[in-house]
Design a protein around this motif. Structure first.
Motif, PDB file in Angstrom:
ATOM      1  N   GLN A 271       9.844   5.073   7.342  1.00 24.22           N
ATOM      2  CA  GLN A 271       8.520   4.658   6.904  1.00 24.22           C
ATOM      3  C   GLN A 271       7.932   5.620   5.884  1.00 24.22           C
ATOM      4  N   ALA A 272       8.167   6.913   6.084  1.00 24.51           N
ATOM      5  CA  ALA A 272       7.488   7.903   5.247  1.00 24.51           C
ATOM      6  C   ALA A 272       8.251   8.233   3.971  1.00 24.51           C
ATOM      7  N   LEU A 273       9.575   8.129   3.993  1.00 23.34           N
ATOM      8  CA  LEU A 273      10.319   8.720   2.881  1.00 23.34           C
ATOM      9  C   LEU A 273      11.484   7.905   2.337  1.00 23.34           C
ATOM     10  N   SER A 274      11.539   6.650   2.603  1.00 18.41           N
ATOM     11  CA  SER A 274      12.716   5.947   2.093  1.00 18.41           C
ATOM     12  C   SER A 274      12.309   4.808   1.178  1.00 18.41           C
ATOM     13  N   GLU A 275      13.268   4.017   0.805  1.00 22.76           N
ATOM     14  CA  GLU A 275      12.981   2.929  -0.141  1.00 22.76           C
ATOM     15  C   GLU A 275      11.998   1.920   0.435  1.00 22.76           C
ATOM     16  N   TYR A 276      11.758   1.995   1.759  1.00 22.91           N
ATOM     17  CA  TYR A 276      10.791   1.074   2.348  1.00 22.91           C
ATOM     18  C   TYR A 276       9.361   1.448   2.000  1.00 22.91           C
ATOM     19  N   GLY A 277       9.193   2.527   1.261  1.00 22.71           N
ATOM     20  CA  GLY A 277       7.845   2.884   0.848  1.00 22.71           C
ATOM     21  C   GLY A 277       7.439   4.226   1.402  1.00 22.71           C
ATOM     22  N   PHE A 278       6.444   4.792   0.788  1.00 20.64           N
ATOM     23  CA  PHE A 278       6.008   6.123   1.167  1.00 20.64           C
ATOM     24  C   PHE A 278       4.735   6.034   1.985  1.00 20.64           C
ATOM     25  N   ARG A 279       4.863   5.554   3.215  1.00 18.80           N
ATOM     26  CA  ARG A 279       3.677   5.438   4.060  1.00 18.80           C
ATOM     27  C   ARG A 279       3.559   6.697   4.920  1.00 18.80           C
ATOM     28  N   MET A 280       3.027   7.750   4.304  1.00 22.00           N
ATOM     29  CA  MET A 280       2.947   9.035   4.983  1.00 22.00           C
ATOM     30  C   MET A 280       2.064   8.962   6.226  1.00 22.00           C
ATOM     31  N   GLY A 281       0.950   8.231   6.134  1.00 22.79           N
ATOM     32  CA  GLY A 281       0.027   8.141   7.261  1.00 22.79           C
ATOM     33  C   GLY A 281       0.680   7.456   8.449  1.00 22.79           C
ATOM     34  N   TYR A 282       1.288   6.306   8.178  1.00 25.69           N
ATOM     35  CA  TYR A 282       1.935   5.550   9.245  1.00 25.69           C
ATOM     36  C   TYR A 282       3.087   6.360   9.842  1.00 25.69           C
ATOM     37  N   GLY A 283       3.886   6.963   8.954  1.00 27.76           N
ATOM     38  CA  GLY A 283       4.986   7.809   9.416  1.00 27.76           C
ATOM     39  C   GLY A 283       4.481   8.940  10.307  1.00 27.76           C
ATOM     40  N   SER A 284       3.389   9.570   9.885  1.00 26.54           N
ATOM     41  CA  SER A 284       2.846  10.669  10.677  1.00 26.54           C
ATOM     42  C   SER A 284       2.382  10.196  12.049  1.00 26.54           C
ATOM     43  N   ALA A 285       1.836   8.973  12.101  1.00 24.84           N
ATOM     44  CA  ALA A 285       1.412   8.444  13.397  1.00 24.84           C
ATOM     45  C   ALA A 285       2.621   8.321  14.327  1.00 24.84           C
ATOM     46  N   ILE A 286       3.746   7.839  13.777  1.00 22.29           N
ATOM     47  CA  ILE A 286       4.972   7.745  14.597  1.00 22.29           C
ATOM     48  C   ILE A 286       5.392   9.135  15.053  1.00 22.29           C
ATOM     49  N   ALA A 287       5.317  10.099  14.114  1.00 17.86           N
ATOM     50  CA  ALA A 287       5.718  11.467  14.451  1.00 17.86           C
ATOM     51  C   ALA A 287       4.835  12.030  15.562  1.00 17.86           C
ATOM     52  N   VAL A 288       3.543  11.702  15.518  1.00 13.75           N
ATOM     53  CA  VAL A 288       2.634  12.209  16.544  1.00 13.75           C
ATOM     54  C   VAL A 288       3.021  11.636  17.912  1.00 13.75           C
ATOM     55  N   VAL A 289       3.365  10.340  17.943  1.00 16.17           N
ATOM     56  CA  VAL A 289       3.781   9.738  19.214  1.00 16.17           C
ATOM     57  C   VAL A 289       5.029  10.455  19.747  1.00 16.17           C
ATOM     58  N   LEU A 290       6.002  10.661  18.862  1.00 12.71           N
ATOM     59  CA  LEU A 290       7.224  11.355  19.277  1.00 12.71           C
ATOM     60  C   LEU A 290       6.904  12.760  19.769  1.00 12.71           C
ATOM     61  N   PHE A 291       5.995  13.406  19.050  1.00 12.55           N
ATOM     62  CA  PHE A 291       5.592  14.765  19.420  1.00 12.55           C
ATOM     63  C   PHE A 291       4.970  14.773  20.818  1.00 12.55           C
ATOM     64  N   LEU A 292       4.109  13.789  21.094  1.00 13.92           N
ATOM     65  CA  LEU A 292       3.453  13.748  22.406  1.00 13.92           C
ATOM     66  C   LEU A 292       4.481  13.528  23.509  1.00 13.92           C
ATOM     67  N   ILE A 293       5.472  12.653  23.241  1.00 13.62           N
ATOM     68  CA  ILE A 293       6.514  12.441  24.246  1.00 13.62           C
ATOM     69  C   ILE A 293       7.244  13.748  24.511  1.00 13.62           C
ATOM     70  N   MET A 294       7.595  14.445  23.433  1.00 11.37           N
ATOM     71  CA  MET A 294       8.336  15.689  23.611  1.00 11.37           C
ATOM     72  C   MET A 294       7.472  16.762  24.251  1.00 11.37           C
ATOM     73  N   LEU A 295       6.172  16.684  23.996  1.00  9.93           N
ATOM     74  CA  LEU A 295       5.261  17.685  24.550  1.00  9.93           C
ATOM     75  C   LEU A 295       5.287  17.656  26.077  1.00  9.93           C
ATOM     76  N   VAL A 296       5.477  16.460  26.647  1.00  5.47           N
ATOM     77  CA  VAL A 296       5.579  16.349  28.101  1.00  5.47           C
ATOM     78  C   VAL A 296       6.724  17.227  28.591  1.00  5.47           C
ATOM     79  N   PHE A 297       7.879  17.083  27.938  1.00  6.99           N
ATOM     80  CA  PHE A 297       9.048  17.848  28.350  1.00  6.99           C
ATOM     81  C   PHE A 297       8.866  19.332  28.042  1.00  6.99           C
TER      82      PHE A 297
END
Lengths: 313, 283
Positions: A271-297
């Motif tokens: 989402q953030a960095l490929s030919e599908y477009g540079f949606r940094m905001g949306y990509g970051s939201a996904i990253a935050v979700v992943l971060f929160l999951i990992m934060l549990v562990f």
């Protein structure tokens, strides 16, 4: 007696006063001097970016122009995005199946924990897959799975069946990639257990034998409790590895076919960095979700380490 | 020792074990053997579908030379070295200093700082990706070896500090205290007393960080886009696109990419394993 003491005190005070400000406070200042370079590096490249990403996730931004504040819109969109649920589900699959590396590693370690001739070399060669780049492992398995000439195809043909296209089939693709990822991960867990087995106390094993324990019983009641540090470390690196899986997916399928093998880490990148477009905001939201999951562990791991730290010192 | 030493078993079990051991290894390393066999066969073999069978001719020298003459593999290789070595030096140096501070001095922030270094080491790369890329673009470090080195060094500092701090913690504290009483300065204690003692830890971290960075693919994709700074991992992927269906060349390149970490592992095995197990090994 008391007069001697006070004399001593006085001389100490004058001695202190004669020293420079740094010398007086050096035990308080020195650690910060030693720490400054590491803290600076870590702050700029690890700590601050986490907060910046969270901030960006509330924006609509293509990485070049002005960012527009959109509040929670990226997260709302995420909740309505089927690709997000596919990725999340695949992340769960990765997590559970990847943990098989822990018992598998233990199994191989038990098999190899002998002292026949050339054992050291055998152990190193078994560890080999972990040293190789995941890019290379991914390429090897892509060829393996190729329905036209791969080894899997040869085996299927041998039985007279038409070979499946593992990486081209939405039903099998994630499992195929996980199997490839397990190969180096099992090697890693194996080496952790081999070192653990080295440190198992021979007295306790002997005592267990005298009590009539052997085989699985011995393993469960005498050996495994002693292997707990190795098990803990194996679980930590495997969980983190599973949630970080990116290289294999990028090399083997790029999330395909039709996004069916996507995981959050690759979905974010896409989402953030490929030919599908540079949606940094949306990509970051996904990253935050992943971060929160990992934060549990991460919190759990840190808590365990903290308990040990308190007990140890 | 567990399981029971095989010498205590019957001759039959022993022989079975010794026969099965190489077979198990063969199966375990089959993927690697397959890629090696592919890397020495001819283009004709590949075209006729003989990818995993016995090669019709061995072209080991031809294929491996072709990788270097027909592609940018040499540049990629050189870039990997230029990225990996400085990263190892910087992160290990920073970790020696920080680990020393966190292990030796008793101050309130020591434990929280230590845990921040550990936690940072576990975060997903994706949460750093956009800001780090942006920072690199703004400072002109995007698509440069320096940009990759600085990021890698910073990130690896977390793990290295964890390792170094625990290692120094296990050293006898009396040594340092008696040096202090003798009036030796803090930095001199670090340099002349502690640094020589942590040499095994430095070796362990160096081989480990070398392998991690050499094998990095994610940051190579995010922080580079041209040939000038691309390391071998990203290079192999690019070659995979360039040498379409020339699997013999792609396999040769992949194996070449694997050589330095494999060598590192074999030469420094003890240190490597000590690093991976966070120093749990004895002897």
């Amino acid at each position: 007696m008391s007069s001697v003491e006070s004399l001593d005190d006085a001389s100490v005070v004058t001695a202190v006063d004669n020293r420079s400000w740094y010398k007086k406070n050096r035990l308080a200042i020195a650690p910060w001097l030693f720490l400054t370079p590491a803290i600076l590096f870590f702050l700029v490249y690890v700590i601050l970016p986490i907060f910046q990403s969270i901030w960006i996730s509330f924006h609509d931004w293509d990485g070049l122009g002005e960012a527009t504040w959109v509040g929670l819109a990226n997260y709302v969109e995420l909740l309505d995005d089927d690709r997000f649920y596919t990725s999340l589900w695949n992340n769960l699959l990765w997590l559970f199946l990847f943990l098989l590396a822990v018992p598998a590693g233990l199994f191989i370690a038990l098999f190899l924990n002998q002292t026949v001739f050339g054992m050291r070399l055998y152990k190193s060669l078994f560890f080999f897959p972990f040293v190789i780049s995941q890019v290379v492992v991914g390429l090897i398995f892509t060829w393996f799975y190729n329905p036209n000439f791969g080894i899997i195809a040869e085996i299927w043909n041998w039985f007279g069946a038409s070979p499946p296209s593992i990486l081209g089939d939405e039903r099998y693709v994630t499992y195929g990639i996980i199997v490839a990822g397990l190969w180096p991960q099992i090697a890693y867990c194996m080496i952790l257990y081999l070192t653990g087995l080295n440190n198992v106390s021979p007295d306790q094993v002997e005592a267990g034998r005298l009590d009539g324990a052997k085989g699985l019983k011995m393993l469960w009641y005498v050996i495994l409790p002693q292997l707990w540090p190795a098990t803990f470390l194996a679980i930590v690196v495997t969980v983190i590895g599973a949630l970080r899986s990116f290289d294999m997916i990028a090399i083997m399928t790029q999330g395909g076919p039709y996004g069916s093998s996507n995981v959050l880490s690759y979905f974010m990148y896409e989402q953030a960095l490929s030919e599908y477009g540079f949606r940094m905001g949306y990509g970051s939201a996904i990253a935050v979700v992943l971060f929160l999951i990992m934060l549990v562990f991460i919190s759990y791991f840190l808590w365990s380490m903290y308990q040990e730290e308190k007990g140890g010192h | 020792m567990f399981p029971r030493p095989i010498e205590k078993s019957s001759v039959g079990v022993r022989t079975a074990y010794k026969i099965f051991l190489p077979i198990a290894l063969f199966i375990w390393l089959l993927p690697l053997l397959a890629i090696f066999m592919t890397s020495v066969r001819s283009a004709a073999d590949i075209n006729s579908g003989n990818v995993f069978g016995w090669p019709s001719s061995f072209q080991i020298i031809d294929n491996y030379t072709a990788v270097f003459t027909q592609s940018d593999a040499f540049t990629y290789f050189l870039n990997s070295i230029k990225i990996t070595l400085p990263t190892v030096a910087i992160s290990v140096a920073l970790a020696c200093l920080a680990g020393y501070a966190l292990a030796i001095y008793r101050f309130k922030a020591a434990l929280p700082l230590f845990f921040i270094f550990i936690a940072g080491n576990f975060v997903p790369f994706q949460i750093l990706m956009v800001p780090v890329r942006q920072l690199s673009v703004e400072t002109g470090l995007y698509n440069t070896v320096t940009g990759l080195v600085l990021f890698h060094a910073a990130f690896q500092t977390g793990f290295c500090t964890l390792f170094m701090r625990n290692f120094i913690r296990a050293l006898p504290m009396e040594l340092i205290e008696s040096a202090r009483i003798d009036g030796v300065g803090e930095f001199r204690i670090f340099w002349h007393l502690v640094l020589p003692l942590v040499r095994p830890a430095i070796a362990a971290l160096s081989v480990l960080v070398f392998t991690f960075i050499w094998n990095d693919f994610f940051w190579a994709t995010v922080l580079t886009n041209g040939e000038a700074s691309k390391p071998i991992t990203a290079g192999v992927r690019a070659l995979n696109g360039q040498f379409v269906s020339q699997w013999h060349l792609v396999s040769a390149a992949s194996l070449l990419a694997a050589v330095p970490p494999v060598l590192m592992f074999f030469l420094m095995q003890k240190h490597f394993i000590a690093g991976l197990t966070l120093g749990a090994t004895k002897g």
